[in-house]
Design a protein around this motif. Structure first.
Motif, PDB file in Angstrom:
ATOM      1  N   ILE A   3       0.863  -1.183   0.000  1.00 20.08           N
ATOM      2  CA  ILE A   3       0.000   0.000   0.000  1.00 20.08           C
ATOM      3  C   ILE A   3       0.898   1.231   0.000  1.00 20.08           C
ATOM      4  N   GLN A   4       0.728   2.073  -0.996  1.00 26.37           N
ATOM      5  CA  GLN A   4       1.470   3.332  -1.110  1.00 26.37           C
ATOM      6  C   GLN A   4       0.508   4.469  -0.795  1.00 26.37           C
ATOM      7  N   CYS A   5       0.901   5.361   0.112  1.00 28.35           N
ATOM      8  CA  CYS A   5       0.053   6.483   0.494  1.00 28.35           C
ATOM      9  C   CYS A   5       0.796   7.785   0.268  1.00 28.35           C
ATOM     10  N   ARG A   6       0.061   8.818  -0.187  1.00 29.79           N
ATOM     11  CA  ARG A   6       0.678  10.103  -0.499  1.00 29.79           C
ATOM     12  C   ARG A   6      -0.392  11.182  -0.612  1.00 29.79           C
ATOM     13  N   ARG A   7       0.081  12.434  -0.755  1.00 30.63           N
ATOM     14  CA  ARG A   7      -0.834  13.555  -0.990  1.00 30.63           C
ATOM     15  C   ARG A   7      -1.514  13.375  -2.339  1.00 30.63           C
ATOM     16  N   ALA A   8      -2.764  13.737  -2.397  1.00 31.33           N
ATOM     17  CA  ALA A   8      -3.536  13.642  -3.633  1.00 31.33           C
ATOM     18  C   ALA A   8      -3.238  14.815  -4.555  1.00 31.33           C
ATOM     19  N   THR A   9      -3.347  14.556  -5.846  1.00 32.71           N
ATOM     20  CA  THR A   9      -3.235  15.587  -6.876  1.00 32.71           C
ATOM     21  C   THR A   9      -4.478  15.510  -7.758  1.00 32.71           C
ATOM     22  N   VAL A  10      -4.622  16.483  -8.651  1.00 35.75           N
ATOM     23  CA  VAL A  10      -5.785  16.455  -9.542  1.00 35.75           C
ATOM     24  C   VAL A  10      -5.780  15.199 -10.422  1.00 35.75           C
ATOM     25  N   GLU A  11      -4.616  14.631 -10.666  1.00 35.82           N
ATOM     26  CA  GLU A  11      -4.547  13.403 -11.462  1.00 35.82           C
ATOM     27  C   GLU A  11      -5.208  12.219 -10.749  1.00 35.82           C
ATOM     28  N   ASP A  12      -5.443  12.342  -9.443  1.00 37.68           N
ATOM     29  CA  ASP A  12      -6.060  11.265  -8.672  1.00 37.68           C
ATOM     30  C   ASP A  12      -7.588  11.351  -8.629  1.00 37.68           C
ATOM     31  N   ILE A  13      -8.151  12.414  -9.172  1.00 39.50           N
ATOM     32  CA  ILE A  13      -9.592  12.640  -9.028  1.00 39.50           C
ATOM     33  C   ILE A  13     -10.407  11.500  -9.616  1.00 39.50           C
ATOM     34  N   GLU A  14     -10.035  10.998 -10.759  1.00 40.75           N
ATOM     35  CA  GLU A  14     -10.789   9.895 -11.361  1.00 40.75           C
ATOM     36  C   GLU A  14     -10.815   8.684 -10.425  1.00 40.75           C
ATOM     37  N   GLY A  15      -9.666   8.346  -9.848  1.00 34.59           N
ATOM     38  CA  GLY A  15      -9.605   7.217  -8.921  1.00 34.59           C
ATOM     39  C   GLY A  15     -10.379   7.470  -7.644  1.00 34.59           C
ATOM     40  N   MET A  16     -10.299   8.699  -7.126  1.00 34.22           N
ATOM     41  CA  MET A  16     -11.066   9.028  -5.916  1.00 34.22           C
ATOM     42  C   MET A  16     -12.555   8.928  -6.193  1.00 34.22           C
ATOM     43  N   SER A  17     -12.986   9.432  -7.333  1.00 33.26           N
ATOM     44  CA  SER A  17     -14.402   9.364  -7.697  1.00 33.26           C
ATOM     45  C   SER A  17     -14.863   7.916  -7.846  1.00 33.26           C
ATOM     46  N   THR A  35     -18.719  16.716  -8.490  1.00 33.83           N
ATOM     47  CA  THR A  35     -18.079  16.764  -9.800  1.00 33.83           C
ATOM     48  C   THR A  35     -16.552  16.769  -9.686  1.00 33.83           C
ATOM     49  N   TYR A  36     -15.911  16.641 -10.836  1.00 31.44           N
ATOM     50  CA  TYR A  36     -14.458  16.792 -10.919  1.00 31.44           C
ATOM     51  C   TYR A  36     -14.054  18.112 -10.276  1.00 31.44           C
ATOM     52  N   GLU A  37     -14.797  19.175 -10.589  1.00 37.67           N
ATOM     53  CA  GLU A  37     -14.486  20.502 -10.053  1.00 37.67           C
ATOM     54  C   GLU A  37     -14.630  20.532  -8.531  1.00 37.67           C
ATOM     55  N   SER A  38     -15.593  19.786  -7.988  1.00 32.88           N
ATOM     56  CA  SER A  38     -15.752  19.708  -6.524  1.00 32.88           C
ATOM     57  C   SER A  38     -14.478  19.165  -5.892  1.00 32.88           C
ATOM     58  N   TYR A  39     -13.969  18.073  -6.437  1.00 34.67           N
ATOM     59  CA  TYR A  39     -12.730  17.483  -5.929  1.00 34.67           C
ATOM     60  C   TYR A  39     -11.565  18.460  -6.085  1.00 34.67           C
ATOM     61  N   ARG A  40     -11.454  19.066  -7.270  1.00 32.29           N
ATOM     62  CA  ARG A  40     -10.341  19.977  -7.531  1.00 32.29           C
ATOM     63  C   ARG A  40     -10.351  21.153  -6.561  1.00 32.29           C
ATOM     64  N   GLN A  41     -11.500  21.732  -6.334  1.00 34.88           N
ATOM     65  CA  GLN A  41     -11.603  22.845  -5.390  1.00 34.88           C
ATOM     66  C   GLN A  41     -11.145  22.418  -3.996  1.00 34.88           C
ATOM     67  N   MET A  42     -11.563  21.233  -3.586  1.00 35.70           N
ATOM     68  CA  MET A  42     -11.218  20.762  -2.245  1.00 35.70           C
ATOM     69  C   MET A  42      -9.724  20.525  -2.084  1.00 35.70           C
ATOM     70  N   ILE A  43      -9.092  19.871  -3.058  1.00 33.63           N
ATOM     71  CA  ILE A  43      -7.678  19.545  -2.867  1.00 33.63           C
ATOM     72  C   ILE A  43      -6.735  20.660  -3.291  1.00 33.63           C
ATOM     73  N   ASP A  44      -7.199  21.595  -4.116  1.00 31.44           N
ATOM     74  CA  ASP A  44      -6.329  22.680  -4.571  1.00 31.44           C
ATOM     75  C   ASP A  44      -6.590  24.013  -3.885  1.00 31.44           C
ATOM     76  N   LYS A  45      -7.803  24.274  -3.463  1.00 34.04           N
ATOM     77  CA  LYS A  45      -8.156  25.604  -2.961  1.00 34.04           C
ATOM     78  C   LYS A  45      -8.590  25.620  -1.499  1.00 34.04           C
ATOM     79  N   LYS A  46      -9.421  24.665  -1.098  1.00 37.13           N
ATOM     80  CA  LYS A  46     -10.036  24.718   0.227  1.00 37.13           C
ATOM     81  C   LYS A  46      -9.340  23.870   1.275  1.00 37.13           C
TER      82      LYS A  46
END
Length: 156
Positions: A3-17, A35-46
């Motif tokens: 099991i590899q664990c790390r900080r999420a990036t926008v490239e991980d959104i598909e897998g998280m979804s 949405t994709y944008e919901s995830y992106r906002q959370m990991i990049d902005k909020k």
């Protein structure tokens, strides 16, 4: 199984979804609302997010919204439950959140679920009910002690 664990990036959104849509409890009543944008906002902005992978595939993730001191998501693919993935993600998310200066976090989860038991066992305190019937939990920084230390496999 490694099991590899790390900080999420926008490239991980598909897998998280994908993970979010496979869970058996706390299912989304309307998947199109996250949405994709919901995830992106959370990991990049909020806030920030973390993923755990097996063989390069996301099998669990956590996201915290530090703007509202809320655990936005913590989900593990049902095929990978009970392997410590949720706890690793949980502990890293808490450590990071408290390192950012938050004094407390809150979350909501459905009653009678594995998630409810998980959070109670991790020291979260029930503080009421949300309008949608979910249990509202809170965890204060001072209650997050050495027994809840950061997961060793995760790095900033």
């Amino acid at each position: 199984m490694t099991i590899q664990c790390r900080r999420a990036t926008v490239e991980d959104i598909e897998g998280m979804s994908r993970v979010r849509l496979t869970v058996h409890e706390n299912k989304l009543s309307d998947p199109s609302r996250v949405t994709y944008e919901s995830y992106r906002q959370m990991i990049d902005k909020k806030g920030a997010g973390w993923v755990c992978e097996v063989g390069g595939e996301v099998v669990g993730f956590a996201i915290v919204d530090i703007t509202s001191a809320n655990v936005w998501a913590l989900f593990v693919d049902p095929a990978h439950e009970a392997k410590g993935i949720g706890r690793k993600l949980h502990d890293e998310m808490l450590a990071w959140s408290f390192d950012q200066g938050l004094q407390r976090l809150w979350l909501g989860t459905s009653p009678g679920t594995r998630a409810e038991r998980f959070y109670r066992n991790a020291g979260w305190q029930e503080v009421g009910r949300r309008a949608n019937g979910e249990i509202k939990f809170e965890l204060k920084q001072q209650d997050h002690g050495p027994a809840n230390s950061r997961a060793a496999c995760l790095k900033h």
